[in-house]
Design an enzyme around this catalytic site. Structure first.
Site, PDB file in Angstrom:
ATOM      1  N   ASN A  14       0.834  -1.210   0.000  1.00 21.60           N
ATOM      2  CA  ASN A  14       0.000   0.000   0.000  1.00 21.60           C
ATOM      3  C   ASN A  14       0.864   1.254   0.000  1.00 21.60           C
ATOM      4  O   ASN A  14       0.540   2.239  -0.663  1.00 21.60           O
ATOM      5  CB  ASN A  14      -0.965   0.002   1.186  1.00 21.60           C
ATOM      6  CG  ASN A  14      -2.199  -0.832   0.898  1.00 21.60           C
ATOM      7  OD1 ASN A  14      -3.042  -0.448   0.102  1.00 21.60           O
ATOM      8  ND2 ASN A  14      -2.274  -2.012   1.509  1.00 21.60           N
ATOM      9  N   ILE A  93      -3.156  -1.739  17.317  1.00 19.53           N
ATOM     10  CA  ILE A  93      -4.233  -0.771  17.572  1.00 19.53           C
ATOM     11  C   ILE A  93      -3.694   0.359  18.435  1.00 19.53           C
ATOM     12  O   ILE A  93      -2.993   0.122  19.426  1.00 19.53           O
ATOM     13  CB  ILE A  93      -5.450  -1.480  18.211  1.00 19.53           C
ATOM     14  CG1 ILE A  93      -6.071  -2.427  17.173  1.00 19.53           C
ATOM     15  CG2 ILE A  93      -6.486  -0.472  18.693  1.00 19.53           C
ATOM     16  CD1 ILE A  93      -7.252  -3.234  17.668  1.00 19.53           C
ATOM     17  N   LEU A  94      -3.994   1.588  18.036  1.00 24.78           N
ATOM     18  CA  LEU A  94      -3.521   2.755  18.785  1.00 24.78           C
ATOM     19  C   LEU A  94      -4.542   3.103  19.866  1.00 24.78           C
ATOM     20  O   LEU A  94      -5.749   2.947  19.665  1.00 24.78           O
ATOM     21  CB  LEU A  94      -3.324   3.926  17.826  1.00 24.78           C
ATOM     22  CG  LEU A  94      -2.208   3.705  16.789  1.00 24.78           C
ATOM     23  CD1 LEU A  94      -2.351   4.671  15.619  1.00 24.78           C
ATOM     24  CD2 LEU A  94      -0.835   3.822  17.431  1.00 24.78           C
ATOM     25  N   HIS A 110      -8.561  -0.827   5.372  1.00 27.13           N
ATOM     26  CA  HIS A 110      -8.959  -2.125   5.928  1.00 27.13           C
ATOM     27  C   HIS A 110      -9.393  -3.031   4.774  1.00 27.13           C
ATOM     28  O   HIS A 110     -10.171  -2.603   3.912  1.00 27.13           O
ATOM     29  CB  HIS A 110     -10.100  -1.952   6.936  1.00 27.13           C
ATOM     30  CG  HIS A 110     -10.489  -3.240   7.581  1.00 27.13           C
ATOM     31  ND1 HIS A 110      -9.694  -3.842   8.548  1.00 27.13           N
ATOM     32  CD2 HIS A 110     -11.528  -4.077   7.364  1.00 27.13           C
ATOM     33  CE1 HIS A 110     -10.253  -4.985   8.899  1.00 27.13           C
ATOM     34  NE2 HIS A 110     -11.362  -5.156   8.195  1.00 27.13           N
TER      35      HIS A 110
END
Ligand code: GAR
Length: 201
Positions: A14, A93-94, A110
């Site tokens: 990406n 995960i933040l 996602h």
């Protein structure tokens, strides 16, 4: 020009799509200034170096706790005057505390059509395994803002992709990347950059 940081953990296809979209002029009003990885061996770092983009490795295990790791992350972003943070295969995960420091400034790609196959535990190949297990005929990808709920922020762009007979998680992942992720992530970045410059965001 919007100053962009891309956060990665792995292969970085990406990230490559974003770099290529800059070259192709699809992204005109934003520039990747920094790539941060939480994994020192991530191939994405090579892609960044090949494109002469500044890199940083900030690993959780080098810090006493998650708060200190996130502080280092946010210091790096702030000191580089980053306007937009792009999570592109960033496999962690933040916290709400971190996310709330950058309201509407973090986006994520996602590999499913949210609200399907998303939230905690749904990342990478696991998403495609779940889609095949459920037997969906259409899946896809979503670009969304990041808030304190995992994969719960406002949706910016989505693109559907067909599931084919005989698909494996790997073949499906590849098709979703090629047909959806690498297309909508660069376009979403340009859209945000354009709207920010025009003052409509
Ligand atoms: C991509 O499919 C991305 O959507 C997914 O991981 C892959 C990373 O590939 N991200 C998530 O699952 C996050 N929840 P890449 O490193 O080649 O871009």
């Amino acid at each position: 020009m919007l100053r962009v940081a891309v956060l990665v953990s792995g292969g970085g296809t990406n990230l490559q799509a974003i770099i290529d979209a800059q070259t192709a002029g699809i992204i005109k009003d934003a520039k990747v200034e920094l790539v941060i990885s939480n994994v020192s061996t991530a191939y994405a770092l090579e892609r960044a170096k090949n494109a002469n983009i500044k890199t940083a490795v900030i690993r959780k295990k080098d810090f006493e706790n998650v708060q200190l790791w996130e502080k280092s992350l946010s210091d790096e972003l702030t000191s580089n005057n980053i306007d937009l943070i792009v999570l592109a295969g960033f496999m962690t995960i933040l916290s709400a505390e971190f996310v709330n420091k950058f309201p509407n400034k973090i986006i994520n790609v996602h590999p499913a059509l949210i609200p399907s196959f998303c939230g905690e535990g749904f990342y990478g190949l696991k998403v495609h395994e779940a889609a095949l297990e459920k037997g969906v005929k259409i899946t896809g990808a979503t670009v969304h803002y990041v808030n304190e709920i995992a994969d719960g922020g406002e949706i910016i762009m989505q693109k559907p992709v067909e599931v084919l007979e005989g698909d494996t998680p790997e073949t499906l992942q590849k098709r979703v990347m090629q047909q959806a992720e690498w297309d909508i992530l660069p376009r979403a970045i340009q859209l945000i950059a354009q709207q920010t410059i025009k003052g409509t965001l």
